[in-house]
Scaffold this motif. Structure first.
Motif, mmCIF file in Angstrom:
data_model
loop_
_atom_site.group_PDB
_atom_site.id
_atom_site.type_symbol
_atom_site.label_atom_id
_atom_site.label_comp_id
_atom_site.label_asym_id
_atom_site.label_seq_id
_atom_site.Cartn_x
_atom_site.Cartn_y
_atom_site.Cartn_z
ATOM 1 N N MET A 50 0.926 -1.435 0.132
ATOM 2 C CA MET A 50 0.047 0.111 -0.012
ATOM 3 C C MET A 50 0.989 1.321 0.069
ATOM 4 O O MET A 50 0.478 2.332 -0.770
ATOM 5 C CB MET A 50 -0.975 0.078 1.212
ATOM 6 C CG MET A 50 -1.964 -1.121 1.321
ATOM 7 S SD MET A 50 -3.133 -0.766 0.083
ATOM 8 C CE MET A 50 -4.444 -0.358 1.357
ATOM 9 N N LEU A 51 1.876 1.451 0.763
ATOM 10 C CA LEU A 51 2.535 2.543 0.866
ATOM 11 C C LEU A 51 4.006 2.672 0.194
ATOM 12 O O LEU A 51 4.454 3.518 -0.097
ATOM 13 C CB LEU A 51 2.929 2.686 2.380
ATOM 14 C CG LEU A 51 1.822 2.696 3.336
ATOM 15 C CD1 LEU A 51 2.176 2.788 4.797
ATOM 16 C CD2 LEU A 51 0.879 4.038 3.042
ATOM 17 N N LYS A 52 4.561 1.340 -0.210
ATOM 18 C CA LYS A 52 5.756 1.321 -0.617
ATOM 19 C C LYS A 52 6.213 0.151 -1.538
ATOM 20 O O LYS A 52 5.399 -0.754 -1.558
ATOM 21 C CB LYS A 52 6.817 1.371 0.538
ATOM 22 C CG LYS A 52 7.156 0.298 1.274
ATOM 23 C CD LYS A 52 8.188 0.379 2.443
ATOM 24 C CE LYS A 52 8.128 -1.129 3.059
ATOM 25 N NZ LYS A 52 9.207 -1.153 4.110
#
Length: 136
Positions: A50-52
């Motif tokens: 999701m973030l990286k």
């Protein structure tokens, strides 16, 4: 001793039947690309969360122009989209989109990757850059 034309026709018919049987068995075999066992190719997988995006080294067990089998310490989900980076000793590098299609436990976790497209250039480079003839 010469063969009569009837005997030749019988042989041709037998060979035709054999060819039909062979083509049927080839259709059932989904492994149509040669798999190479190489230990001279550095491999890394990148996966997005999701973030990286994280990239980590994997051990290449075998590879073809259609997919690869890798051993990796990270857990990967079936159908997960990943990117495989291959670095050859001659400096050639391939970055290939793939999906995880199966997982199995061996001494270490192994994952089967299916490339998003058939990669002829990779197949040719695998063949031309090999030093040992090890196929699977």
């Amino acid at each position: 001793m010469t063969m009569m034309s009837e005997e030749i026709d019988d042989l041709a018919t037998d060979n035709d039947l054999f060819a039909v049987d062979m083509s049927a068995s080839i259709e059932n075999n989904k492994r149509t690309a040669v798999r190479y066992v190489r230990d001279d190719i550095a491999a890394a997988l990148a996966k997005k969360s999701m973030l990286k995006t994280s990239e980590f080294s994997v051990q290449l067990i075998d590879i073809s122009s259609k997919g690869a089998l890798v051993a990796c310490p990270q857990k990967l989900a079936i159908n997960k989209k990943v990117t495989l980076r291959l670095s050859f000793n001659d400096g050639k590098e391939f970055v290939i989109a793939a999906s995880v299609i199966h997982a199995r436990n061996a001494p270490e976790k192994q994952y089967g990757l299916k490339f998003s497209r058939y990669n002829n250039e990779l197949g040719e480079h695998l063949l031309s850059s090999q030093s040992d003839l090890i196929f699977k």
